[in-house]
Design an enzyme around this catalytic site. Structure first.
Site, PDB file in Angstrom:
ATOM      1  N   ARG A 114       8.294  -3.738  -8.697  1.00 52.17           N
ATOM      2  CA  ARG A 114       7.414  -2.777  -8.994  1.00 52.17           C
ATOM      3  C   ARG A 114       7.408  -1.377  -9.877  1.00 52.17           C
ATOM      4  O   ARG A 114       6.205  -1.558 -10.558  1.00 52.17           O
ATOM      5  CB  ARG A 114       7.714  -1.526  -7.461  1.00 52.17           C
ATOM      6  N   ASN A 148       5.405  -2.323  -1.865  1.00 54.49           N
ATOM      7  CA  ASN A 148       5.528  -3.199  -1.106  1.00 54.49           C
ATOM      8  C   ASN A 148       4.550  -3.797  -0.239  1.00 54.49           C
ATOM      9  O   ASN A 148       4.076  -2.502   0.645  1.00 54.49           O
ATOM     10  CB  ASN A 148       7.128  -3.111  -1.031  1.00 54.49           C
TER      11      ASN A 148
END
EC number: 6.2.-.-
Length: 761
Positions: free
Chosen positions: A20, A38
């Site tokens: 990320r 996520n």
């Protein structure tokens, strides 16, 4: 401006690896707005910007991914532009069908540099990590992978760590195990009674190791037992306390330069050692190396690993020489990973316990590799590699496979992939069975898989079979050697029917006999047993496995009948009249002497005949030492053998045994005898495969089973098969031994399982 928006879904190992923050920085580089988060399956991205920038962003996602990321699926769906500014990391979304979790991995160079810098706030901090390194699988309790779903949840970050965590330009941006000496886990040194030892835990541990003490060290996946590898007295004490007389211990070594002083290390072996997985690699000993002979007695190889976590780096730097770093367990028990359990089970072995207060949620033992045919071959696939998946050709159903008895692993399938667990151990006791149960629950929770069917070995007395029977699921029993064949097929992405040469020690046969020298023709759906090693008696049943001289008596009886005792070499145990009478009755009448086609037992017989080993103290010892002896000889011709039988090809090695006994009596070098035996088995395999090819027109061969851990046999067999026009496949992703069996079971069950259709209304 040609403005576009895309919804991007990425699956694979993309959580806990800095994915990320990588996406966040990449979006900033291309001037995109949107978000990343996520999900249960992996990572979801919404990105918007100029069309050419969005296209370049999508390409960069794949080719510039973080070093620990593994992308297995990448989907881009056009979306309607919404406008907006900035790119954010959103809170994780919880959806069905879990993602793939990263394995635990070695500490990165950046963290090592900080740990070695006296001016850095993490100087000598043994729990340093970032998004590019550190514990993952062993600390995760659930998904999505965020700090509350790890064993770091009980360590709130201090302001400095929290600032790093929220800084997109910091490599600890959203690093879930992020910690420092102020807010993170701490070391503690305890005595054998569990009482704290005064002083700095690390310094006191190094002093204890230098004094010859045995220290139980809590690592990433469990406890190791550490001792100075050059201290003969300490080594003897460790063997005596652990009740491990001769089985080799692994060594922790500081760096490749130090490795080269101990073993012959090739470039590829060096790359394996220095990989982020940090496996134990088996390499040939150097003469005159400084470690105690008790590390690996009667063995030409050493198992070496480099430090794989910050604490191991600190220990090996302070020790100044190799340390034995062996699994913290008793024989046949799983590695200890809980503190109370370690104190209880290892209290009679370790003098001290170097522990810490970060919980290990999932125990993971070390992975073990060696080179064969110029490529890595797993003996044990565990820490660093689990839970990486193996692609399956067809696996629509969700299957749970529970393996067999030895070298236990389980396998869960989802979305066309097989997820093998870490090494669990030999399922011979309640502790290992409990570990299997915990692994099934944990891996199923991480993957969010609810199995539709469970598959097990045909052996009715295996604990794994009993476990499968206790589940409220449809069951499929799979023959042991068929599962070996399917395992090698699955990892090599093979379809159709082919020849399987499956050589191992023990497997429950369809005729009730003990199989182990098998020639199969088939695929996932079915198989035929087209040939096997001639049946021999196992005098004393399981006792013959632990005492190879019994198998020597068996092959001598097969050749000479009641006159076998006249042919016994002097180095076999001396037997009195009563013992001779008892063994003869066993062999003649089959009293407590089941029959076996096992290749492993043939290795035992030859090892005993030529004086390598009459009794063993660990599984496979006689065969391992026979291989080591054979490798000291130059190539030699093989011995004669016979192939007979109307229903299938029965491979009879009696001519070889007679010739070997004559050579032994004539004083031929034992290493040449061992080498000739290996050559004979390889030539015999090719002969039977050639006969099956003439009957079936199949020219693909897979080699599987624990005997193919033998590098010499595998290389000679594969070379001869290829020279004979076969296409030969071996294991590379999973072990050839029973540690890879669950993958084959799962692949077979995925083809066989057809749920009952719903009843008509």
């Amino acid at each position: 401006m040609n403005r576009k928006r895309a919804s991007i879904e990425i699956e694979g190992i993309v959580q806990g690896v800095g994915f990320r923050p990588f996406v966040y920085r990449l979006a900033g580089r291309f001037g995109l707005c949107g978000w990343v988060r996520n999900t249960g399956r992996g990572v979801q991205i919404e990105a918007e910007g100029a069309g050419e920038d969005l296209d370049a962003f999508c390409q960069a996602l794949k080719i510039e991914a973080p070093p620990l990321a593994v992308i297995s699926a990448f989907r881009v769906v056009p979306a309607i532009p919404q406008g907006g500014e900035g790119f954010t990391i959103e809170q994780s979304a919880k959806v069905k069908s879990g993602g793939q979790v990263s394995p635990d991995c070695e500490v990165c160079d950046d963290c090592l540099a900080e740990m070695s810098d006296p001016a850095n706030r993490r100087y000598r901090y043994p729990f340093i990590n970032c998004t590019n390194c550190g514990p993952r699988y062993s600390i995760i309790t659930g998904i999505p992978y965020d700090r509350p779903a790890t064993t770091m949840a009980s360590f709130p970050m201090c302001p400095e760590c929290l600032a790093e965590y929220h800084d997109p330009l910091n490599r600890r941006f959203h690093a879930q195990p992020n910690a420092c000496p102020v807010c993170g886990p701490q070391l503690a040194l305890l005595d054998a009674a569990g009482e704290p030892v005064a002083g700095d835990p690390l310094d006191e541990t190094l002093a204890a190791l230098a004094a010859g003490k045995i220290v139980a060290v809590k690592g990433v996946g469990g406890y190791h037992l550490a001792v100075d590898a050059a201290n003969e007295e300490a080594m003897a004490r460790l063997r005596q306390r652990k009740k491990r007389d001769e089985k080799p211990f692994a060594l922790l070594v500081a760096d490749l330069e130090a490795v080269q002083r101990l073993v012959h290390c090739s470039e590829l072996e060096g790359r394996l050692l220095t990989g982020v997985e940090r496996p134990i690699v088996l390499m040939r000993k150097r003469e005159g190396n400084p470690v105690s002979p008790l590390v690996a007695p009667s063995n030409g190889w050493l198992g070496i690993m480099l430090p794989g976590n910050p604490l191991q780096h600190l220990l090996i730097q302070g020790a100044g020489g190799p340390l034995v770093m062996t699994s913290g367990n008793l024989t046949d028990e799983p590695i200890a990973h809980l503190d109370t359990d370690a104190l209880e089970r290892l209290g009679g072995i370790a003098d001290l316990f170097l522990t810490h207060n970060r919980e290990i949620h999932t125990r993971t033992d070390d992975s073990v590799l060696r080179l064969s045919l110029g490529e890595p071959l797993f003996f044990r696939r565990s820490r660093g590699f689990v839970p990486r998946s193996v692609a399956l050709q067809q696996a629509e159903a969700s299957v749970l496979a529970v393996g067999a008895e030895l070298k236990g692993t389980i396998c869960l399938t989802r979305d066309g992939r097989g997820f093998l667990s870490q090494h669990i151990g030999d399922l011979k006791n309640a502790a290992t069975l409990q570990s299997l149960e915990e692994t099934v629950q944990h891996l199923g929770r991480l993957l969010e898989v609810t199995p539709e069917v469970v598959v097990h070995d045909l052996h009715p007395d295996y604990l794994s079979t009993g476990f499968a029977e206790g589940l409220n699921l449809p069951r499929i029993g799979v023959q042991h050697h068929h599962a070996h064949l399917a395992s090698c097929m699955a990892e090599n992405h093979l379809e159709g029917e082919l020849i399987g040469v499956i050589l191992d020690g023990t497997g429950y046969g369809e005729d009730g006999a003990i199989w182990g020298g098998e020639f199969l023709l088939g695929g996932y759906e079915r198989f035929e047993r087209r040939g096997h090693f001639k049946y021999l008696r196992l005098p004393g049943g399981d006792a013959a496995v632990k005492e190879p001289f019994r198998m020597a008596l068996s092959v001598l009886y097969d050749c000479y009948g009641a006159a076998l005792f006249d042919r016994m070499p002097a180095h076999l145990p001396e037997l009195g009249a009563m013992e001779r009478s008892l063994f003869l009755k066993m062999l003649e009448r089959g009293v407590n002497s089941p029959v076996t086609s096992s290749c492993g037992r043939l290795f035992d017989a030859v090892a005993a005949l030529i004086g390598v080993r009459n009794r063993i103290s660990y599984e496979g010892q006689a065969a391992i030492e026979l291989e080591a002896l054979a490798e000291t000889s130059a190539p030699v011709k093989g011995y004669p053998f016979q192939v007979a039988g109307v229903e299938g090809h029965h491979l009879d090695f009696a001519p070889m045994i007679r010739a070997l006994c004559e050579d032994l009596a004539a004083g031929r070098d034992r290493a040449e005898l061992a080498r000739a035996f290996h050559r004979t088995v390889a030539e015999a395999v090719v002969e039977v495969c050639s006969r099956i090819r003439r009957e079936s027109c199949r020219d693909r061969v897979v080699l599987s089973g624990g005997v193919f851990q033998n590098r010499l046999l595998t290389e000679e067999t594969a070379t001869l098969l290829n020279q004979a026009g076969f296409t030969t496949y071996c294991h590379r992703l999973v072990p050839p031994n029973d540690g890879g069996l669950a993958l084959g079971q799962a692949a077979i069950a995925a083809r066989r399982w057809r749920p009952d259709p719903p009843e008509a209304a």
